[in-house]
Design an enzyme around this catalytic site. Structure first.
Site, PDB file in Angstrom:
ATOM      1  N   LYS A   1      95.281  13.388  50.166  1.00 62.50           N
ATOM      2  CA  LYS A   1      95.460  13.231  48.743  1.00 62.50           C
ATOM      3  C   LYS A   1      96.889  13.259  48.106  1.00 62.50           C
ATOM      4  O   LYS A   1      97.455  12.794  47.019  1.00 62.50           O
ATOM      5  CB  LYS A   1      94.278  13.859  47.950  1.00 62.50           C
ATOM      6  CG  LYS A   1      93.037  13.692  48.169  1.00 62.50           C
ATOM      7  CD  LYS A   1      92.753  12.385  48.264  1.00 62.50           C
ATOM      8  CE  LYS A   1      90.862  12.310  48.808  1.00 62.50           C
ATOM      9  NZ  LYS A   1      90.969  10.944  48.399  1.00 62.50           N
TER      10      LYS A   1
ATOM     11  N   TYR B   1      92.864  16.478  54.034  1.00 62.52           N
ATOM     12  CA  TYR B   1      92.492  16.113  53.625  1.00 62.52           C
ATOM     13  C   TYR B   1      93.677  16.439  52.431  1.00 62.52           C
ATOM     14  O   TYR B   1      93.781  15.483  51.656  1.00 62.52           O
ATOM     15  CB  TYR B   1      91.493  16.644  53.105  1.00 62.52           C
ATOM     16  CG  TYR B   1      90.244  15.975  52.083  1.00 62.52           C
ATOM     17  CD1 TYR B   1      89.732  14.915  51.829  1.00 62.52           C
ATOM     18  CD2 TYR B   1      90.397  17.527  50.779  1.00 62.52           C
ATOM     19  CE1 TYR B   1      88.793  14.112  51.129  1.00 62.52           C
ATOM     20  CE2 TYR B   1      89.835  16.738  49.410  1.00 62.52           C
ATOM     21  CZ  TYR B   1      89.091  14.477  49.464  1.00 62.52           C
ATOM     22  OH  TYR B   1      88.487  14.599  48.309  1.00 62.52           O
TER      23      TYR B   1
ATOM     24  N   SER C   1      92.018  13.946  44.283  1.00 64.35           N
ATOM     25  CA  SER C   1      91.472  15.200  44.405  1.00 64.35           C
ATOM     26  C   SER C   1      92.225  16.407  43.816  1.00 64.35           C
ATOM     27  O   SER C   1      93.237  15.839  43.455  1.00 64.35           O
ATOM     28  CB  SER C   1      91.237  15.347  45.784  1.00 64.35           C
ATOM     29  OG  SER C   1      90.432  16.600  45.737  1.00 64.35           O
TER      30      SER C   1
HETATM   31  P1  NDP Z   1      80.857  10.848  49.715  1.00 62.65           P
HETATM   32  O1  NDP Z   1      80.814  10.959  50.655  1.00 62.65           O
HETATM   33  O2  NDP Z   1      79.277  10.795  48.533  1.00 62.65           O
HETATM   34  O3  NDP Z   1      81.004   8.452  48.896  1.00 62.65           O
HETATM   35  C1  NDP Z   1      82.245   8.106  49.964  1.00 62.65           C
HETATM   36  C2  NDP Z   1      81.201   6.197  50.234  1.00 62.65           C
HETATM   37  O4  NDP Z   1      83.273   5.932  50.715  1.00 62.65           O
HETATM   38  C3  NDP Z   1      79.949   6.439  51.041  1.00 62.65           C
HETATM   39  O5  NDP Z   1      79.629   5.152  50.896  1.00 62.65           O
HETATM   40  C4  NDP Z   1      81.097   5.791  52.360  1.00 62.65           C
HETATM   41  O6  NDP Z   1      80.176   4.938  53.387  1.00 62.65           O
HETATM   42  C5  NDP Z   1      82.304   5.711  51.562  1.00 62.65           C
HETATM   43  N1  NDP Z   1      82.833   5.255  52.755  1.00 62.65           N
HETATM   44  C6  NDP Z   1      83.619   6.110  53.631  1.00 62.65           C
HETATM   45  N2  NDP Z   1      85.139   5.957  54.409  1.00 62.65           N
HETATM   46  C7  NDP Z   1      84.377   4.734  54.604  1.00 62.65           C
HETATM   47  C8  NDP Z   1      85.884   3.532  55.100  1.00 62.65           C
HETATM   48  N3  NDP Z   1      86.152   3.628  56.234  1.00 62.65           N
HETATM   49  N4  NDP Z   1      84.843   2.247  55.112  1.00 62.65           N
HETATM   50  C9  NDP Z   1      84.248   1.680  54.007  1.00 62.65           C
HETATM   51  N5  NDP Z   1      83.407   2.838  53.358  1.00 62.65           N
HETATM   52  C10 NDP Z   1      83.508   3.850  52.856  1.00 62.65           C
HETATM   53  O7  NDP Z   1      82.140  10.661  48.798  1.00 62.65           O
HETATM   54  P2  NDP Z   1      82.364  11.177  47.280  1.00 62.65           P
HETATM   55  O8  NDP Z   1      81.301  10.064  46.531  1.00 62.65           O
HETATM   56  O9  NDP Z   1      82.405  12.257  47.200  1.00 62.65           O
HETATM   57  O10 NDP Z   1      83.938  10.422  46.643  1.00 62.65           O
HETATM   58  C11 NDP Z   1      84.612   9.927  46.448  1.00 62.65           C
HETATM   59  C12 NDP Z   1      85.778  10.382  46.224  1.00 62.65           C
HETATM   60  O11 NDP Z   1      86.334  11.337  45.610  1.00 62.65           O
HETATM   61  C13 NDP Z   1      86.853  10.039  47.618  1.00 62.65           C
HETATM   62  O12 NDP Z   1      87.587   9.738  47.510  1.00 62.65           O
HETATM   63  C14 NDP Z   1      87.168  11.544  47.127  1.00 62.65           C
HETATM   64  O13 NDP Z   1      87.563  12.040  48.006  1.00 62.65           O
HETATM   65  C15 NDP Z   1      86.934  12.273  45.937  1.00 62.65           C
HETATM   66  N6  NDP Z   1      86.496  13.518  45.993  1.00 62.65           N
HETATM   67  C16 NDP Z   1      85.756  13.753  46.492  1.00 62.65           C
HETATM   68  C17 NDP Z   1      85.021  15.656  45.496  1.00 62.65           C
HETATM   69  C18 NDP Z   1      83.516  16.090  45.457  1.00 62.65           C
HETATM   70  O14 NDP Z   1      84.062  16.875  45.641  1.00 62.65           O
HETATM   71  N7  NDP Z   1      82.746  15.239  46.699  1.00 62.65           N
HETATM   72  C19 NDP Z   1      86.055  16.076  44.737  1.00 62.65           C
HETATM   73  C20 NDP Z   1      87.530  15.598  44.783  1.00 62.65           C
HETATM   74  C21 NDP Z   1      87.539  14.319  44.929  1.00 62.65           C
HETATM   75  P3  NDP Z   1      79.614   5.959  54.496  1.00 62.65           P
HETATM   76  O15 NDP Z   1      78.351   7.460  53.839  1.00 62.65           O
HETATM   77  O16 NDP Z   1      79.213   4.481  55.154  1.00 62.65           O
HETATM   78  O17 NDP Z   1      80.603   6.407  55.227  1.00 62.65           O
END
Ligand code: NDP
Length: 244
Positions: free
Chosen positions: A153, A149, A136
């Site tokens: 990261k 967070y 991120s």
């Molecule tokens: P979402 O919350 O939309 O999706 C995250 C996914 O990861 C979900 O399917 C969630 O499952 C799964 N997940 C979380 N924790 C676990 C766990 N312990 N075990 C298995 N699966 C897990 O997030 P984003 O798509 O927005 O984020 C994806 C990546 O991008 C992350 O690394 C985030 O830090 C990074 N990012 C996001 C930004 C944003 O603004 N959205 C900006 C910068 C980076 P469940 O829903 O069941 O928990």
């Protein structure tokens, strides 16, 4: 740019929603055999309805033992996307040990663990590979209420570099993408407040947040041979935020 992953096997964590789900679907469209790892069975069910060729794995990546058991039979993997992450908003003085542990367990420790499992196979086969960690912009800029967070990261960026250092001689490349805000479930948690989002957007030279596909396209590029001499980088997908 035409990218084909025909004949490649890919594993994507956090593939139930948001960026991870879109990455898993894009990899499958490009010909890869995809394993999708997430913790909500309902998301895996709907993912399979969208793309029947995907292999689902349901596990909480914060649980080291459960992850070991769930992934032990996953088979050879050429492309790994460590995307799952946990985000919570707490001002510095209100950070609690449970949220700290949960963040580092998923955002750092699970990346290390899943990568160890996948890389052992890559090394044994001598086939090389490519790994993308989804970091991120928060790894490199202080964001209010994002203490844990941001710290997790930042740790992930350095983990990426050390992995690139040690795995390079085995022709395994390791990079990260570092997106700005994307309005997924996680993005909405931090940036739904119009005041906050206006302030953040005013710091992005391109004047907008990233779309999911902006991030997916950068992940595909780093996974592919189009970036075959690139390893150890943190690629901003941030409209210029980190340049300022
Ligand atoms: P979402 O919350 O939309 O999706 C995250 C996914 O990861 C979900 O399917 C969630 O499952 C799964 N997940 C979380 N924790 C676990 C766990 N312990 N075990 C298995 N699966 C897990 O997030 P984003 O798509 O927005 O984020 C994806 C990546 O991008 C992350 O690394 C985030 O830090 C990074 N990012 C996001 C930004 C944003 O603004 N959205 C900006 C910068 C980076 P469940 O829903 O069941 O928990």
């Amino acid at each position: 740019m035409d990218i084909s992953f025909a004949g490649k096997r890919a594993l994507v964590t956090g593939a139930g929603k948001g960026i991870g789900r879109a990455t898993a679907l894009a990899l499958a469209r490009c010909g890869a055999k995809v394993t999708a790892v997430t913790r909500s069975q309902a998301d895996l069910h709907s993912l399979l309805q969208e793309c029947a060729s995907i292999t689902p794995v349901c596990v909480d990546l914060a649980d080291w033992g459960a992850t070991e058991a769930a992934l032990q039979d996953v088979g050879p993997i050429d492309l790994l996307v460590n995307n799952a992450a946990f985000a919570t908003l707490q001002p510095f003085l209100e950070v609690t040990p449970d949220k700290f542990d949960q963040s580092f367990d998923v955002n750092v420790k699970a990346v290390l663990h899943v990568s160890q499992m996948v890389v052992r196979g890559m090394m044994a086969r001598g086939s090389g590979g490519s790994i993308v960690n989804v970091s991120s912009q928060a790894s490199q800029r202080a964001l209010r209420e994002h203490t844990v967070y941001c710290a997790s990261k930042a740790a992930l960026d350095m983990l990426t570099k050390v992995m690139a250092l040690e795995l390079g001689p085995h022709q395994i490349r390791v990079n990260s993408v570092n997106p700005t805000v994307v309005m997924t479930d996680m993005g909405r948690l931090g940036w739904s407040d119009p005041e906050k989002s206006k302030t953040m957007m005013s710091r992005i030279p391109l004047g907008r947040f990233a779309e999911v596909d902006d991030v997916v396209n950068s992940i595909l590029f780093l996974l592919s041979d189009q970036s075959s001499m690139t390893s150890g980088v943190s690629l901003p997908v941030d409209g210029g935020f980190l340049a300022c």
